[in-house]
Scaffold this motif. Structure first.
Motif, PDB file in Angstrom:
ATOM      1  N   VAL A   1       0.865  -1.188   0.000  1.00  0.00           N
ATOM      2  CA  VAL A   1       0.000   0.000   0.000  1.00  0.00           C
ATOM      3  C   VAL A   1       0.901   1.239   0.000  1.00  0.00           C
ATOM      4  CG1 VAL A   1      -1.967   1.156   1.091  1.00  0.00           C
ATOM      5  CG2 VAL A   1      -1.677  -1.313   1.359  1.00  0.00           C
ATOM      6  N   PRO A   2       1.452   1.604  -1.155  1.00  0.00           N
ATOM      7  CA  PRO A   2       2.411   2.713  -1.224  1.00  0.00           C
ATOM      8  C   PRO A   2       1.860   4.047  -0.727  1.00  0.00           C
ATOM      9  CG  PRO A   2       2.451   1.424  -3.247  1.00  0.00           C
ATOM     10  CD  PRO A   2       1.280   0.949  -2.459  1.00  0.00           C
ATOM     11  N   THR A   3       0.585   4.317  -0.981  1.00  0.00           N
ATOM     12  CA  THR A   3       0.021   5.599  -0.552  1.00  0.00           C
ATOM     13  C   THR A   3       0.030   5.727   0.964  1.00  0.00           C
ATOM     14  OG1 THR A   3      -1.432   5.527  -2.483  1.00  0.00           O
ATOM     15  CG2 THR A   3      -1.931   7.166  -0.819  1.00  0.00           C
ATOM     16  N   TYR A   4      -0.156   4.622   1.655  1.00  0.00           N
ATOM     17  CA  TYR A   4      -0.107   4.646   3.120  1.00  0.00           C
ATOM     18  C   TYR A   4       1.279   5.068   3.588  1.00  0.00           C
ATOM     19  CZ  TYR A   4      -0.029   2.960   7.938  1.00  0.00           C
ATOM     20  OH  TYR A   4       0.119   2.863   9.302  1.00  0.00           O
ATOM     21  N   HIS A   5       2.320   4.576   2.925  1.00  0.00           N
ATOM     22  CA  HIS A   5       3.690   4.980   3.265  1.00  0.00           C
ATOM     23  C   HIS A   5       3.866   6.476   3.037  1.00  0.00           C
ATOM     24  CE1 HIS A   5       8.029   4.638   3.765  1.00  0.00           C
ATOM     25  NE2 HIS A   5       8.182   5.311   2.629  1.00  0.00           N
ATOM     26  N   LEU A   6       3.290   6.968   1.954  1.00  0.00           N
ATOM     27  CA  LEU A   6       3.371   8.395   1.646  1.00  0.00           C
ATOM     28  C   LEU A   6       2.701   9.215   2.750  1.00  0.00           C
ATOM     29  CD1 LEU A   6       4.600   9.712  -0.912  1.00  0.00           C
ATOM     30  CD2 LEU A   6       2.278   9.999  -1.769  1.00  0.00           C
ATOM     31  N   VAL A   7       1.553   8.744   3.194  1.00  0.00           N
ATOM     32  CA  VAL A   7       0.818   9.440   4.256  1.00  0.00           C
ATOM     33  C   VAL A   7       1.618   9.431   5.556  1.00  0.00           C
ATOM     34  CG1 VAL A   7      -1.251   9.363   5.701  1.00  0.00           C
ATOM     35  CG2 VAL A   7      -1.440   8.973   3.245  1.00  0.00           C
ATOM     36  N   GLU A   8       2.212   8.287   5.871  1.00  0.00           N
ATOM     37  CA  GLU A   8       3.014   8.182   7.096  1.00  0.00           C
ATOM     38  C   GLU A   8       4.175   9.169   7.105  1.00  0.00           C
ATOM     39  OE1 GLU A   8       3.145   3.978   9.315  1.00  0.00           O
ATOM     40  OE2 GLU A   8       4.086   3.967   7.343  1.00  0.00           O
ATOM     41  N   GLN A   9       4.779   9.361   5.935  1.00  0.00           N
ATOM     42  CA  GLN A   9       5.952  10.226   5.842  1.00  0.00           C
ATOM     43  C   GLN A   9       5.598  11.708   5.721  1.00  0.00           C
ATOM     44  OE1 GLN A   9       9.042   8.854   6.179  1.00  0.00           O
ATOM     45  NE2 GLN A   9       7.895   6.951   6.488  1.00  0.00           N
ATOM     46  N   SER A  10       4.319  12.006   5.594  1.00  0.00           N
ATOM     47  CA  SER A  10       3.920  13.390   5.325  1.00  0.00           C
ATOM     48  C   SER A  10       4.085  14.309   6.526  1.00  0.00           C
ATOM     49  CB  SER A  10       2.455  13.431   4.864  1.00  0.00           C
ATOM     50  OG  SER A  10       1.583  13.062   5.924  1.00  0.00           O
ATOM     51  N   GLY A  11       3.921  13.748   7.725  1.00  0.00           N
ATOM     52  CA  GLY A  11       4.008  14.580   8.919  1.00  0.00           C
ATOM     53  C   GLY A  11       2.747  15.386   9.187  1.00  0.00           C
ATOM     54  N   ILE A  12       1.695  15.151   8.391  1.00  0.00           N
ATOM     55  CA  ILE A  12       0.432  15.864   8.589  1.00  0.00           C
ATOM     56  C   ILE A  12      -0.333  15.225   9.749  1.00  0.00           C
ATOM     57  CG2 ILE A  12      -1.756  16.548   7.529  1.00  0.00           C
ATOM     58  CD1 ILE A  12      -0.407  16.365   4.823  1.00  0.00           C
ATOM     59  N   HIS A  13      -0.764  16.039  10.688  1.00  0.00           N
ATOM     60  CA  HIS A  13      -1.466  15.542  11.871  1.00  0.00           C
ATOM     61  C   HIS A  13      -2.771  14.851  11.468  1.00  0.00           C
ATOM     62  CE1 HIS A  13      -2.158  15.172  16.075  1.00  0.00           C
ATOM     63  NE2 HIS A  13      -3.233  15.953  16.091  1.00  0.00           N
ATOM     64  N   PHE A  14      -2.987  13.673  12.000  1.00  0.00           N
ATOM     65  CA  PHE A  14      -4.185  12.870  11.726  1.00  0.00           C
ATOM     66  C   PHE A  14      -4.315  12.454  10.255  1.00  0.00           C
ATOM     67  CE2 PHE A  14      -5.953  15.225  15.535  1.00  0.00           C
ATOM     68  CZ  PHE A  14      -5.840  14.124  16.388  1.00  0.00           C
ATOM     69  N   ALA A  15      -3.220  12.539   9.497  1.00  0.00           N
ATOM     70  CA  ALA A  15      -3.288  12.211   8.069  1.00  0.00           C
ATOM     71  C   ALA A  15      -3.678  10.754   7.847  1.00  0.00           C
ATOM     72  CB  ALA A  15      -1.949  12.505   7.392  1.00  0.00           C
ATOM     73  N   VAL A  16      -3.163   9.860   8.692  1.00  0.00           N
ATOM     74  CA  VAL A  16      -3.475   8.440   8.525  1.00  0.00           C
ATOM     75  C   VAL A  16      -4.969   8.191   8.709  1.00  0.00           C
ATOM     76  CG1 VAL A  16      -3.132   6.132   9.476  1.00  0.00           C
ATOM     77  CG2 VAL A  16      -1.179   7.654   9.183  1.00  0.00           C
ATOM     78  N   HIS A  17      -5.569   8.836   9.708  1.00  0.00           N
ATOM     79  CA  HIS A  17      -6.996   8.654   9.960  1.00  0.00           C
ATOM     80  C   HIS A  17      -7.831   9.218   8.807  1.00  0.00           C
ATOM     81  CE1 HIS A  17      -5.147   8.376  13.953  1.00  0.00           C
ATOM     82  NE2 HIS A  17      -6.178   7.621  14.290  1.00  0.00           N
ATOM     83  N   ILE A  18      -7.428  10.375   8.314  1.00  0.00           N
ATOM     84  CA  ILE A  18      -8.149  10.977   7.186  1.00  0.00           C
ATOM     85  C   ILE A  18      -8.037  10.076   5.960  1.00  0.00           C
ATOM     86  CG2 ILE A  18      -8.220  12.941   5.599  1.00  0.00           C
ATOM     87  CD1 ILE A  18      -7.146  14.665   7.920  1.00  0.00           C
ATOM     88  N   TYR A  19      -6.833   9.583   5.725  1.00  0.00           N
ATOM     89  CA  TYR A  19      -6.605   8.711   4.569  1.00  0.00           C
ATOM     90  C   TYR A  19      -7.442   7.440   4.663  1.00  0.00           C
ATOM     91  CZ  TYR A  19      -4.219   5.269   1.631  1.00  0.00           C
ATOM     92  OH  TYR A  19      -3.944   4.277   0.726  1.00  0.00           O
ATOM     93  N   PHE A  20      -7.479   6.834   5.838  1.00  0.00           N
ATOM     94  CA  PHE A  20      -8.250   5.601   6.008  1.00  0.00           C
ATOM     95  C   PHE A  20      -9.735   5.856   5.757  1.00  0.00           C
ATOM     96  CE2 PHE A  20     -10.478   2.421   8.682  1.00  0.00           C
ATOM     97  CZ  PHE A  20      -9.984   1.273   8.072  1.00  0.00           C
ATOM     98  N   PHE A  21     -10.232   6.960   6.266  1.00  0.00           N
ATOM     99  CA  PHE A  21     -11.641   7.324   6.071  1.00  0.00           C
ATOM    100  C   PHE A  21     -11.954   7.499   4.584  1.00  0.00           C
ATOM    101  CE2 PHE A  21     -14.661  10.900   5.555  1.00  0.00           C
ATOM    102  CZ  PHE A  21     -15.801  10.305   6.083  1.00  0.00           C
ATOM    103  N   ILE A  22     -11.087   8.210   3.878  1.00  0.00           N
ATOM    104  CA  ILE A  22     -11.317   8.454   2.452  1.00  0.00           C
ATOM    105  C   ILE A  22     -11.146   7.171   1.649  1.00  0.00           C
ATOM    106  CG2 ILE A  22     -10.447   9.675   0.418  1.00  0.00           C
ATOM    107  CD1 ILE A  22      -9.823  12.043   2.184  1.00  0.00           C
ATOM    108  N   LEU A  23     -10.155   6.359   2.009  1.00  0.00           N
ATOM    109  CA  LEU A  23      -9.928   5.116   1.273  1.00  0.00           C
ATOM    110  C   LEU A  23     -11.110   4.161   1.421  1.00  0.00           C
ATOM    111  CD1 LEU A  23      -8.043   3.360  -0.425  1.00  0.00           C
ATOM    112  CD2 LEU A  23      -7.100   2.444   1.702  1.00  0.00           C
ATOM    113  N   ILE A  24     -11.639   4.054   2.634  1.00  0.00           N
ATOM    114  CA  ILE A  24     -12.803   3.188   2.846  1.00  0.00           C
ATOM    115  C   ILE A  24     -13.965   3.648   1.964  1.00  0.00           C
ATOM    116  CG2 ILE A  24     -14.634   2.623   4.490  1.00  0.00           C
ATOM    117  CD1 ILE A  24     -12.281   0.928   4.939  1.00  0.00           C
ATOM    118  N   GLY A  25     -14.199   4.953   1.948  1.00  0.00           N
ATOM    119  CA  GLY A  25     -15.272   5.482   1.112  1.00  0.00           C
ATOM    120  C   GLY A  25     -15.021   5.226  -0.359  1.00  0.00           C
TER     121      GLY A  25
END
Length: 364
Positions: free
Chosen positions: A249-273
């Motif tokens: 899941v390359p995009t997840y790695h990108l999100v992890e490295q972004s340093g954006i607060h709560f980015a992983v949670h936002i990404y998971f929410f959008i990905l599920i949708g």
């Protein structure tokens, strides 16, 4: 043209096309790595250019064919284009449908376990119930949800890429180096072909288009809209190339490295949708095909309950297939099916279909 009319003709078809192709590949980034980024910075751009050209060509031709012959559902479109051999497309499409749903399920399960320690069966139960709910309420809610979620995903990707991409990454794209011209071109072609194979199922999205001119313009917009996330992700992945090639899941790695607060949670929410709407968008087209057949045979269509049951059956098969793993499903499954769809859909559309379309236009 009124704004609502403009959206119905140009924005909604593009949003639905992007949403349906986005789930297992754009949402996770795995397809982009497999068919684009693995060819390097410049090679990936070549693959994206090929994808864009084919998306625009196939979408424009499909929309124009649908408008001129007034075939806005899956079954009628294919019968008009392919005649009696349309059943071959049916077989390939069922295989693709199960594969797509397996891929998006595998992606969700992988991310849920990695990021939030959520069990596989919990994910399966949630996806099944959500898909049942969406398919029960039918086309209006699907169209609306697909459009909204596409905007959410695009906004997130743009924010993520802008926050991470440096001038150095942009310069890497201009570093030609050694390019596998043939490999990148064929890879882009395969990506475009198997994704374009979903277009007949999405003909309901073009039902508001009235003229060939509108159809072509809508196809161009949808094609460019469809390839834009691939470009954004490719640019983002370059900073982690070639290590990114091995991640499920390359995009997840990108999100992890972004340093954006709560980015992983936002990404998971959008990905599920996104994954839900990928599944629902495809199943909506299949249900429309069954509905059309029932109306022809029995004079009444498919009930909401029956729509949900047909969707559930296909979903269960996909859940079982998802156990083969995301990387294997994308690399081997999509690759094999792309050649079949090229023979049974892409080539007939761009040869026989365009010829018939031109003849029809000349008679008008």
């Amino acid at each position: 043209m009124h704004w609502r009319r403009f959206c119905a003709v140009y924005i909604i078809p593009a949003a639905i096309f992007q949403s349906v192709i986005i789930g297992g590949g754009y949402g996770t980034g795995r397809e982009i790595v497999e068919y684009v980024t693995r060819f390097g910075p410049a090679g990936g751009l070549l693959a994206i250019a090929v994808i864009a050209c084919l998306f625009v060509l196939v979408l424009s031709a499909s929309f124009a064919f649908a408008v001129r012959f007034k075939v806005f559902n899956y079954r009628d479109f294919l019968k008009e284009l392919l005649g009696p051999i349309w059943i071959i497309y049916e077989v390939l499409f069922v295989l693709l449908l199960v594969l797509v749903l397996a891929i998006v399920t595998s992606a969700t399960t992988t991310l849920a376990e990695t990021a939030f320690n959520i069990g596989m069966y919990q994910v399966w139960l949630f996806l099944s119930l959500a898909i049942l709910g969406f398919t029960y309420f039918g086309r209006p809610i699907v169209k609306f949800a697909l459009t909204i979620w596409t905007l959410l995903l695009m906004g997130f990707l743009v924010t993520l890429i802008v926050s991470m991409v440096s001038v150095k990454d942009i310069l890497l794209l201009s570093n030609i180096g050694t390019i596998d011209w043939l490999g990148a071109s064929i890879s882009g072609m395969r990506f475009a072909i198997y994704n374009s194979a979903l277009i007949p199922v999405l003909m309901y999205a073009a039902s508001e288009i009235e003229t060939t001119d509108q159809a072509v313009k809508s196809g161009v917009i949808a094609g460019l809209f469809g390839v834009l996330p691939a470009l954004l992700l490719h640019v983002g992945f370059i900073g982690f190339y070639p290590e990114i090639n091995q991640l499920p899941v390359p995009t997840y790695h990108l999100v992890e490295q972004s340093g954006i607060h709560f980015a992983v949670h936002i990404y998971f929410f959008i990905l599920i949708g996104t994954i839900l709407l990928t599944a629902v968008g495809v199943l909506q087209g299949v249900n429309d095909r069954i509905d059309s057949w029932l109306k022809e045979v029995r004079n009444f269509g498919l009930s909401n309950r029956a729509r949900s049951c047909s969707s559930l059956g296909i979903t269960i098969a996909s859940l079982l297939l998802s156990q083969f793993g995301l990387i294997n499903l994308i690399a081997k499954g999509y690759g094999a099916l792309s050649w079949g769809f090229m023979v049974i859909f892409t080539l007939p559309l761009l040869t026989i279909g365009l010829k018939r379309l031109i003849i029809k236009e000349q008679k008008v």
